[in-house]
Design a protein around this motif. Structure first.
Motif, mmCIF file in Angstrom:
data_model
loop_
_atom_site.group_PDB
_atom_site.id
_atom_site.type_symbol
_atom_site.label_atom_id
_atom_site.label_comp_id
_atom_site.label_asym_id
_atom_site.label_seq_id
_atom_site.Cartn_x
_atom_site.Cartn_y
_atom_site.Cartn_z
ATOM 1 N N VAL A 8 2.241 -8.502 -6.741
ATOM 2 C CA VAL A 8 0.909 -7.992 -6.117
ATOM 3 C C VAL A 8 1.363 -8.910 -4.493
ATOM 4 C CG1 VAL A 8 -1.133 -10.085 -5.500
ATOM 5 C CG2 VAL A 8 -0.383 -8.396 -8.078
ATOM 6 N N HIS A 9 1.938 -10.177 -5.004
ATOM 7 C CA HIS A 9 2.177 -11.110 -3.614
ATOM 8 C C HIS A 9 3.112 -10.248 -2.640
ATOM 9 C CE1 HIS A 9 0.939 -14.326 -4.447
ATOM 10 N NE2 HIS A 9 1.906 -14.452 -6.048
ATOM 11 N N ALA A 10 4.190 -8.946 -3.464
ATOM 12 C CA ALA A 10 5.162 -8.044 -2.400
ATOM 13 C C ALA A 10 4.306 -6.628 -2.094
ATOM 14 C CB ALA A 10 6.077 -7.366 -3.252
ATOM 15 N N MET A 11 2.829 -6.731 -2.134
ATOM 16 C CA MET A 11 2.277 -5.573 -1.815
ATOM 17 C C MET A 11 0.915 -5.957 -0.771
ATOM 18 S SD MET A 11 0.389 -3.595 -5.627
ATOM 19 C CE MET A 11 -0.787 -4.933 -5.888
ATOM 20 N N ARG A 12 0.889 -7.458 -1.290
ATOM 21 C CA ARG A 12 -0.174 -7.562 0.192
ATOM 22 C C ARG A 12 0.965 -8.498 1.326
ATOM 23 N NH1 ARG A 12 -4.175 -12.308 -1.955
ATOM 24 N NH2 ARG A 12 -5.239 -12.129 -3.313
ATOM 25 N N VAL A 13 2.150 -8.490 1.376
ATOM 26 C CA VAL A 13 2.777 -8.190 2.212
ATOM 27 C C VAL A 13 3.244 -6.575 2.940
ATOM 28 C CG1 VAL A 13 5.581 -8.483 2.982
ATOM 29 C CG2 VAL A 13 4.477 -10.455 2.082
ATOM 30 N N ALA A 14 3.473 -6.337 2.353
ATOM 31 C CA ALA A 14 3.145 -5.248 2.614
ATOM 32 C C ALA A 14 2.125 -4.145 2.794
ATOM 33 C CB ALA A 14 4.187 -3.706 1.836
ATOM 34 N N TRP A 15 0.918 -4.950 2.607
ATOM 35 C CA TRP A 15 0.109 -4.743 3.525
ATOM 36 C C TRP A 15 -0.720 -5.232 4.586
ATOM 37 C CZ3 TRP A 15 -3.479 -5.295 -2.370
ATOM 38 C CH2 TRP A 15 -3.143 -4.169 -2.730
ATOM 39 N N ALA A 16 0.142 -6.408 5.089
ATOM 40 C CA ALA A 16 -0.309 -6.988 5.766
ATOM 41 C C ALA A 16 0.636 -6.835 7.071
ATOM 42 C CB ALA A 16 -0.372 -8.645 5.537
ATOM 43 N N GLU A 21 8.776 -7.256 4.371
ATOM 44 C CA GLU A 21 9.868 -7.931 4.348
ATOM 45 C C GLU A 21 9.512 -8.767 2.740
ATOM 46 O OE1 GLU A 21 14.592 -10.118 5.319
ATOM 47 O OE2 GLU A 21 12.629 -9.422 6.210
ATOM 48 N N TYR A 22 10.735 -8.685 1.612
ATOM 49 C CA TYR A 22 10.023 -9.277 0.460
ATOM 50 C C TYR A 22 10.845 -9.974 -0.067
ATOM 51 C CZ TYR A 22 7.454 -11.560 -3.126
ATOM 52 O OH TYR A 22 6.971 -12.470 -4.208
ATOM 53 N N HIS A 23 10.995 -11.069 -0.904
ATOM 54 C CA HIS A 23 12.346 -11.657 -1.919
ATOM 55 C C HIS A 23 11.363 -12.436 -2.980
ATOM 56 C CE1 HIS A 23 15.406 -8.952 1.330
ATOM 57 N NE2 HIS A 23 14.835 -10.056 2.824
ATOM 58 N N GLY A 24 11.460 -11.948 -3.506
ATOM 59 C CA GLY A 24 10.999 -12.851 -4.678
ATOM 60 C C GLY A 24 11.858 -12.813 -5.940
ATOM 61 N N GLU A 25 11.564 -13.387 -7.344
ATOM 62 C CA GLU A 25 12.362 -13.235 -8.068
ATOM 63 C C GLU A 25 12.849 -12.089 -8.592
ATOM 64 O OE1 GLU A 25 12.020 -15.466 -12.288
ATOM 65 O OE2 GLU A 25 10.547 -16.340 -10.769
ATOM 66 N N VAL A 27 10.727 -8.635 -7.674
ATOM 67 C CA VAL A 27 10.914 -7.684 -6.322
ATOM 68 C C VAL A 27 11.643 -8.075 -4.755
ATOM 69 C CG1 VAL A 27 9.237 -6.630 -4.892
ATOM 70 C CG2 VAL A 27 8.564 -6.980 -7.255
ATOM 71 N N ASP A 28 11.809 -7.237 -4.532
ATOM 72 C CA ASP A 28 13.052 -6.897 -3.594
ATOM 73 C C ASP A 28 13.281 -6.053 -2.486
ATOM 74 O OD1 ASP A 28 14.761 -9.623 -2.459
ATOM 75 O OD2 ASP A 28 16.828 -8.157 -3.003
ATOM 76 N N PHE A 29 12.325 -6.817 -1.165
ATOM 77 C CA PHE A 29 13.381 -5.814 -0.179
ATOM 78 C C PHE A 29 12.753 -5.983 1.210
ATOM 79 C CE2 PHE A 29 8.323 -5.373 -1.269
ATOM 80 C CZ PHE A 29 7.822 -5.893 -0.261
ATOM 81 N N ASP A 30 14.824 -5.661 1.893
ATOM 82 C CA ASP A 30 14.449 -5.467 3.185
ATOM 83 C C ASP A 30 13.577 -4.685 3.823
ATOM 84 O OD1 ASP A 30 17.132 -6.718 2.423
ATOM 85 O OD2 ASP A 30 17.906 -4.719 2.155
ATOM 86 N N PRO A 31 13.538 -4.757 5.005
ATOM 87 C CA PRO A 31 12.114 -4.282 5.876
ATOM 88 C C PRO A 31 11.677 -2.839 5.616
ATOM 89 C CG PRO A 31 13.281 -5.589 7.073
ATOM 90 C CD PRO A 31 14.260 -5.707 5.937
ATOM 91 N N LEU A 32 10.888 -3.020 6.367
ATOM 92 C CA LEU A 32 10.302 -1.091 5.389
ATOM 93 C C LEU A 32 8.939 -1.629 5.623
ATOM 94 C CD1 LEU A 32 7.623 -1.674 2.717
ATOM 95 C CD2 LEU A 32 9.370 -1.226 1.466
ATOM 96 N N TRP A 33 8.825 -0.139 6.482
ATOM 97 C CA TRP A 33 7.527 0.708 6.557
ATOM 98 C C TRP A 33 6.458 1.426 5.686
ATOM 99 C CZ3 TRP A 33 12.366 0.972 8.762
ATOM 100 C CH2 TRP A 33 12.006 0.180 9.571
ATOM 101 N N SER A 34 5.185 0.631 5.697
ATOM 102 C CA SER A 34 4.159 1.297 3.962
ATOM 103 C C SER A 34 2.940 1.610 5.103
ATOM 104 C CB SER A 34 4.064 0.052 3.688
ATOM 105 O OG SER A 34 3.091 1.395 2.381
ATOM 106 N N TRP A 35 3.290 3.017 5.114
ATOM 107 C CA TRP A 35 1.143 3.507 5.764
ATOM 108 C C TRP A 35 0.918 4.420 5.296
ATOM 109 C CZ3 TRP A 35 0.045 0.611 10.151
ATOM 110 C CH2 TRP A 35 1.372 -0.040 10.563
#
Length: 147
Positions: A8-16, A21-25, A27-35
């Motif tokens: 959920v935290h990762a989705m919020r970052v991708a939405w906003a 970019e998100y690095h959690g316990e 879920v981990d991803f480098d910069p991406l574009w989501s549209w």
């Protein structure tokens, strides 16, 4: 639950963010574009379902609202007490007021009124029908609860 919270935290970052970019316990991803981005900004509300003893903690950890099921609740008073405590904890944490969306509410005007008095924000009514006539009848019954 830790995996769910991290997602959920990762989705919020991708939405906003335009470049997320998100690095959690979990879920981990480098910069991406989501549209496309959600129309509702910064993101749609995240409703956390459940009636268990830890659900309020999960709402505060990664949700915007609570969505309990009507049937397992012992009473309207139980629901009201839990919702009040949840909202108090959210205020103490500097969070916005979590919504309460009650799922599986019977078409009972007295009960719906009691839920409104308990500060339930919305009720979801089950609609089960095998044919159009029965479906329209159930929808009319639910609409009549509005006033």
């Amino acid at each position: 639950m830790a995996l769910l919270a991290d997602r959920v935290h990762a989705m919020r970052v991708a939405w906003a963010e335009d470049e997320a970019e998100y690095h959690g316990e979990h879920v981990d991803f480098d910069p991406l574009w989501s549209w496309p981005k959600p129309v509702r900004r910064p993101h749609p509300p995240v409703l956390v379902g459940g009636n268990g003893p830890g659900v309020e903690d999960r709402v505060l950890a990664f949700g915007d609202g609570w969505m309990p099921q009507c049937a397992p609740l012992a009473s309207v008073e139980e629901l009201a007490g839990r919702a009040t405590r949840l909202r108090l904890r959210a205020a103490q944490a500097g969070r916005e007021r979590p919504s309460v969306t009650l799922f599986g509410v019977p078409n009972d005007p007295v009960l719906v009124k009691r839920f409104a008095e308990a500060e339930v924000d919305r009720c979801l009514f089950p609609v089960r029908a095998d044919d159009e006539g029965e479906l329209l009848k159930q929808l009319d019954e639910a609409a009549a609860l509005l006033g």
